[in-house]
Write a protein that holds these residues in place. Sequence first.
Motif, PDB file in Angstrom:
ATOM      1  N   ASP A  78       5.708   6.621  20.785  1.00 37.34           N
ATOM      2  CA  ASP A  78       7.128   6.524  21.422  1.00 37.34           C
ATOM      3  C   ASP A  78       8.172   7.378  20.056  1.00 37.34           C
ATOM      4  O   ASP A  78       9.258   7.862  20.378  1.00 37.34           O
ATOM      5  CB  ASP A  78       7.622   5.529  21.897  1.00 37.34           C
ATOM      6  N   TYR A 119       3.517  10.683  25.317  1.00 37.59           N
ATOM      7  CA  TYR A 119       5.005  10.188  25.190  1.00 37.59           C
ATOM      8  C   TYR A 119       5.786  11.495  25.451  1.00 37.59           C
ATOM      9  O   TYR A 119       5.534  12.450  24.872  1.00 37.59           O
ATOM     10  CB  TYR A 119       5.139   9.673  23.983  1.00 37.59           C
ATOM     11  N   ALA A 121       9.755  12.536  25.598  1.00 35.77           N
ATOM     12  CA  ALA A 121      11.258  12.094  25.235  1.00 35.77           C
ATOM     13  C   ALA A 121      12.103  13.216  25.800  1.00 35.77           C
ATOM     14  O   ALA A 121      11.962  14.420  25.649  1.00 35.77           O
ATOM     15  CB  ALA A 121      11.259  11.827  23.964  1.00 35.77           C
ATOM     16  N   VAL A 130      12.659   7.776  26.450  1.00 32.07           N
ATOM     17  CA  VAL A 130      11.177   7.963  26.131  1.00 32.07           C
ATOM     18  C   VAL A 130      10.352   7.265  27.109  1.00 32.07           C
ATOM     19  O   VAL A 130      10.513   6.258  27.460  1.00 32.07           O
ATOM     20  CB  VAL A 130      10.991   7.419  24.724  1.00 32.07           C
ATOM     21  N   LYS A 132       6.309   6.598  28.269  1.00 31.49           N
ATOM     22  CA  LYS A 132       5.046   6.677  28.120  1.00 31.49           C
ATOM     23  C   LYS A 132       4.308   6.849  29.533  1.00 31.49           C
ATOM     24  O   LYS A 132       4.251   6.247  30.254  1.00 31.49           O
ATOM     25  CB  LYS A 132       4.621   5.001  27.487  1.00 31.49           C
TER      26      LYS A 132
END
Length: 162
Positions: A78, A119, A121, A130, A132
Motif C-alpha cells: 500500500d 494495490y 492508489a 489506496v 488492496k
Amino acid sequence: MTNTQDLAEKVIKSSAAKGLMIATAESCTGGLIAASLTGISGSSAVVDRGFVTYSNDAKLEMLGVLEVTLKTHGAVSDKTALEMAQGALGNSDADIAVAVTGIAGPGGGTPEKPVGLVYLAIATDKHVNVHKLMFGELKNRDEIRQATVERALTELVSILNE
C-alpha cells in the motif's frame, strides 16, 4: 464495446467536462491503463502522461518512491502504491493520478503476497485513496491485469463523478 472501453470513455468524458488532466503510474499492468485511456478519441485533452515503472529502480527514479519504502514494505504494498500515485501527480501536470502495483503471476507470489494481490492508489491534490485488491481467483496473468485495469478505471469514474 468492451467494459474496459466503456469505462475508459466515461473517464475521458468526465475528465474533459471537469477540465482535469490524468497521469498513470503502472507496474503490474505495464501501461494497459494508459493504453485504455488513450484508445478513446479525445483522450489527448485529458491524459497528460503515463509512467511504466516495472522495476524498483524505475519507481525510485521516475516517481520518487522512497528506497526505505521498497526495502521495508516491498514493491507490492500500500505504501509503494501511495508513493507511486503521489509521484505521478508531482512529476506531471495532472490533477489526478492512478497507480497500480501487484503480482500478476503465475509466479512470484508468496503466502504473504499471493498471486492476484494488487494495490491501487488514486491521488489528487486533496487526498489519496489506496485499495488492496485480491484477484486470486483469477490465476491467469492476463485476467489479473485486465481486472486491475477495469477496477482502476471504475475507481477513476467514481472519483470523477463525486
